[in-house]
Design an enzyme around this catalytic site. Structure first.
Site, PDB file in Angstrom:
ATOM      1  N   ASN A 101       0.857  -1.193   0.000  1.00 51.25           N
ATOM      2  CA  ASN A 101       0.000   0.000   0.000  1.00 51.25           C
ATOM      3  C   ASN A 101       0.890   1.239   0.000  1.00 51.25           C
ATOM      4  OD1 ASN A 101      -1.563   2.191   1.688  1.00 51.25           O
ATOM      5  ND2 ASN A 101      -3.133   0.806   0.919  1.00 51.25           N
ATOM      6  N   CYS A 131      -5.134  10.909   0.206  1.00 48.14           N
ATOM      7  CA  CYS A 131      -4.129  11.777   0.814  1.00 48.14           C
ATOM      8  C   CYS A 131      -4.321  13.193   0.322  1.00 48.14           C
ATOM      9  CB  CYS A 131      -2.732  11.348   0.390  1.00 48.14           C
ATOM     10  SG  CYS A 131      -2.434   9.647   0.705  1.00 48.14           S
ATOM     11  N   GLY A 266     -10.063  -5.741   8.111  1.00 50.78           N
ATOM     12  CA  GLY A 266      -9.280  -4.703   8.770  1.00 50.78           C
ATOM     13  C   GLY A 266      -9.456  -4.729  10.277  1.00 50.78           C
TER      14      GLY A 266
HETATM   15  C1  FMN Z   1      -5.495   1.697  12.370  1.00 48.05           C
HETATM   16  C2  FMN Z   1      -5.803   1.735  10.896  1.00 48.05           C
HETATM   17  C3  FMN Z   1      -4.797   2.094   9.987  1.00 48.05           C
HETATM   18  C4  FMN Z   1      -5.066   2.140   8.621  1.00 48.05           C
HETATM   19  N1  FMN Z   1      -4.058   2.464   7.751  1.00 48.05           N
HETATM   20  C5  FMN Z   1      -4.293   2.461   6.397  1.00 48.05           C
HETATM   21  C6  FMN Z   1      -3.242   2.751   5.462  1.00 48.05           C
HETATM   22  O1  FMN Z   1      -2.077   2.969   5.840  1.00 48.05           O
HETATM   23  N2  FMN Z   1      -3.549   2.772   4.133  1.00 48.05           N
HETATM   24  C7  FMN Z   1      -4.820   2.508   3.674  1.00 48.05           C
HETATM   25  O2  FMN Z   1      -5.044   2.538   2.455  1.00 48.05           O
HETATM   26  N3  FMN Z   1      -5.830   2.189   4.538  1.00 48.05           N
HETATM   27  C8  FMN Z   1      -5.600   2.175   5.877  1.00 48.05           C
HETATM   28  N4  FMN Z   1      -6.615   1.850   6.755  1.00 48.05           N
HETATM   29  C9  FMN Z   1      -7.964   1.535   6.227  1.00 48.05           C
HETATM   30  C10 FMN Z   1      -8.223   0.018   6.178  1.00 48.05           C
HETATM   31  O3  FMN Z   1      -7.300  -0.634   5.327  1.00 48.05           O
HETATM   32  C11 FMN Z   1      -9.679  -0.280   5.699  1.00 48.05           C
HETATM   33  O4  FMN Z   1      -9.856   0.263   4.405  1.00 48.05           O
HETATM   34  C12 FMN Z   1     -10.728   0.310   6.625  1.00 48.05           C
HETATM   35  O5  FMN Z   1     -10.325   0.216   7.976  1.00 48.05           O
HETATM   36  C13 FMN Z   1     -12.100  -0.347   6.459  1.00 48.05           C
HETATM   37  O6  FMN Z   1     -12.087  -1.711   6.791  1.00 48.05           O
HETATM   38  P1  FMN Z   1     -12.460  -2.284   8.262  1.00 48.05           P
HETATM   39  O7  FMN Z   1     -13.749  -1.640   8.666  1.00 48.05           O
HETATM   40  O8  FMN Z   1     -12.543  -3.770   8.075  1.00 48.05           O
HETATM   41  O9  FMN Z   1     -11.339  -1.890   9.169  1.00 48.05           O
HETATM   42  C14 FMN Z   1      -6.372   1.814   8.135  1.00 48.05           C
HETATM   43  C15 FMN Z   1      -7.368   1.455   9.063  1.00 48.05           C
HETATM   44  C16 FMN Z   1      -7.108   1.397  10.416  1.00 48.05           C
HETATM   45  C17 FMN Z   1      -8.206   0.992  11.361  1.00 48.05           C
END
Ligand code: FMN
Length: 303
Positions: A101, A131, A266
């Site tokens: 990523n 971003c 996630g």
């Molecule tokens: C603590 C945390 C850090 C995350 N960091 C990133 C990241 O660095 N890049 C990204 O594209 N998405 C990031 N996400 C988003 C997740 O990859 C995902 O798209 C989002 O949390 C929705 O899925 P979920 O509800 O299953 O967590 C992050 C989410 C969380 C909770």
């Protein structure tokens, strides 16, 4: 006996099953190895990498609410050079497809990241377009079809393996953003990233997060994510990776029926590290119970 066919194709990648770990919730794939063999996954996604190292936002950076978690980690990461030095060697040895990523504040950042990573045996890039575009005064790239088109095109010119564009839900019309990415030759789309959110401590009368505003993830965003996956599936021809609040096999199956070819897990990793495996088993049970031999008989089959 397991003669079910759970294989799915994302760009040039053949995944043995549709279970992927979502970026930012699975580190660089080391920590979870103590809980299970990560080769059981269809693929894994690493936490977001930027050109320069980033300290991230001031603490507190994660708050649990009654409706999910809000994070404002702010893309803390060691930067691409340290990542290449310290993480690529073990990632290259894994026998599970790895999606890296990447994030940037300028179009050129994305081009450089793709060029640098192109030298290594990495399966796919997942490009986070949520971003701020520093050149355009901080407006998020992912909210403008034109910027998403340009980022996708730039990365495509510098990367010939599987290219996945990860969309933000914080837009009015996700379909036009998805079409822009497809037009610029993305192989697949991931959706959704977190939803803009905030929490306030009434006793201190302050925002809970150091950054005040963050991104909501977890079960509260599942219905939002599902609608977006369904809408985008009607508009594009490339595979979708659905994510947002998936905790169970039932949740994952909703995304597959809505048109996602794979699902990413996630926040559920924080609740139970074994979630991806449990979800996979629940999908297999559903297939057996309902007489499906192949996952392809389910994908996009919403009536
Ligand atoms: C603590 C945390 C850090 C995350 N960091 C990133 C990241 O660095 N890049 C990204 O594209 N998405 C990031 N996400 C988003 C997740 O990859 C995902 O798209 C989002 O949390 C929705 O899925 P979920 O509800 O299953 O967590 C992050 C989410 C969380 C909770």
């Amino acid at each position: 006996m397991n003669n079910l066919d759970l294989g799915v194709k994302i760009g040039q990648l053949e995944l043995k099953n549709p279970l992927i770990t979502a970026s930012g919730t699975f580190g660089f794939g080391k920590e979870y190895g103590q809980y299970y063999d990560i080769h059981s996954l269809g693929a894994m996604t690493t936490k977001g990498i930027t050109l320069q190292p980033r300290e991230g936002n001031p603490p507190p950076r994660i708050v649990e609410t009654s409706a999910g978690i809000i994070n404002s980690v702010g893309l803390e990461n060691p930067g691409i050079n340290a990542f290449i030095r310290e993480e690529i060697p073990h990632l290259q040895k894994l026998k599970v497809p790895v999606m890296i990523n990447i994030s940037g504040n300028k179009i050129e950042d994305y081009a450089l990241l793709a060029q640098k990573l192109g030298k290594y045996d990495i399966d796919a890039l997942e490009v986070n377009v949520s971003c701020p575009n520093v050149k355009q005064g901080g407006m998020n790239f992912g909210t403008q079809p034109q910027s998403v088109y340009e980022i996708t095109k730039t990365v495509r010119e510098n990367w010939d393996k599987t290219l996945i564009i990860k969309l933000t839900p914080n837009v009015t019309n996700i379909g036009e953003i998805a079409l822009a990415a497809q037009e610029a030759k993305a192989d697949a789309l991931s959706l959704i990233n977190t939803v803009v959110a905030m929490d306030i401590d009434i006793h201190r009368q302050r925002a809970v997060l150091g950054n005040r505003i963050g991104g909501l993830s977890g079960p509260a965003i599942l219905p939002i994510a599902l609608a977006m996956v369904y809408q985008v599936a009607q508009q594009v021809d490339i595979p979708l990776i659905g994510m947002g609040g998936i905790l169970s096999g039932e949740d994952a199956l909703k995304f597959l029926l809505a048109g996602a070819s794979a699902v990413a897990i996630g926040t559920a990793n924080f609740i139970n590290p074994l979630s991806p495996l449990n979800i996979l088993e629940e999908i297999e049970d559903y297939m057996r119970t309902n007489g499906y031999q192949s996952l392809r008989e389910i994908i996009g089959q919403l009536k």
